[in-house]
Design a protein around this motif. Structure first.
Motif: not given
Length: 248
Positions: A129-134
């Protein structure tokens, strides 16, 4: 005295949150991974500083790090040149890796530490989630270490200490090659999905599915690494055009 202070300022300077030394390191590393430096070409600090628009201090620091990472090797005269990956060794190491990983994930699915596996699943759901949301930026080496941690935690949860130890040794030997696997967002995104698929099967106790998903995951990684290493090697061994004439 003025030159050293300038170098220090450049080493500390930041652009977009990344120090100049770090930026230079990443840029040269990416050029090495793409095979932009021919086999046998000596990397010269003065030339690199001109190409990257910086002083020699961050160049020198980057070259030291790249030698430590295994991307560069010293010739008999002490110069640094691109390290040439061994395609044969790469294939053999991945042959061994897929067997070990299948064994470990099957053991984890059959009788693994469920608490450890659920914690791993939660950690990777958060990272995804953190990666997808930057909120998480993962460069090649960063993601290699994160991916290694995933596989080692599955291994630890399996309870098979010998295979876990063998996997750790294997990861040490293929780490440099695996950086080629995570040079694009597409591969990082696919790896998140593949990890989730593996853990779902493991936690469901589906031994056959877990082993099948893991095998596909490792073989897919091997194929991507082989293709990208092959492209890099082709570039490294290209004969330079000394005629100055455009290609036909």
């Amino acid at each position: 005295m003025s030159a050293p202070s300038a170098d220090n300022r450049q080493g500390r300077g930041r652009a977009g949150g990344v120090s100049r030394a770090e930026r230079v390191y990443l840029e040269i590393r990416d050029r090495l991974l793409r095979g932009e430096f021919p086999v046998g070409q000596r990397l010269v600090e003065l030339q690199l500083s001109a190409e990257h628009g910086t002083s020699r201090t961050p160049i020198r620091e980057a070259l030291r790090r790249l030698e430590g990472d295994g991307h560069l090797e010293r010739d008999p005269s002490g110069g640094l040149r691109p390290a040439v990956p061994s395609v044969r060794q790469m294939r053999e190491l991945y042959d061994v890796r897929v067997v070990i990983e299948e064994l470990l994930v099957a053991r984890a699915a059959a009788d693994g530490d469920r608490g450890a596996l659920e914690e791993l699943q939660a950690d990777w759901a958060t990272l995804t989630t953190d990666w997808h949301e930057g909120r998480a930026t993962l460069h090649g080496p960063d993601f290699v270490h994160a991916d290694e941690d995933f596989h080692q935690r599955v291994a630890a949860a399996s309870g098979h200490e010998t295979a876990e130890r063998l996997l750790r040794d294997l990861n040490d030997r293929i780490r440099l090659l695996r950086i080629h696997d995570f040079t694009t967002d597409e591969r990082i995104r696919a790896t998140f999905a593949e990890h989730a698929e593996i853990l779902t099967a493991v936690l469901a106790g589906d031994v056959d599915a877990a082993a099948s998903f893991m095998r596909a995951h490792v073989l897919r990684s091997a194929r991507v690494v082989r293709e990208r290493v092959g492209v890099a090697l082709a570039r490294m061994f290209e004969v330079p055009d000394l005629t100055g004439e455009p290609p036909a």
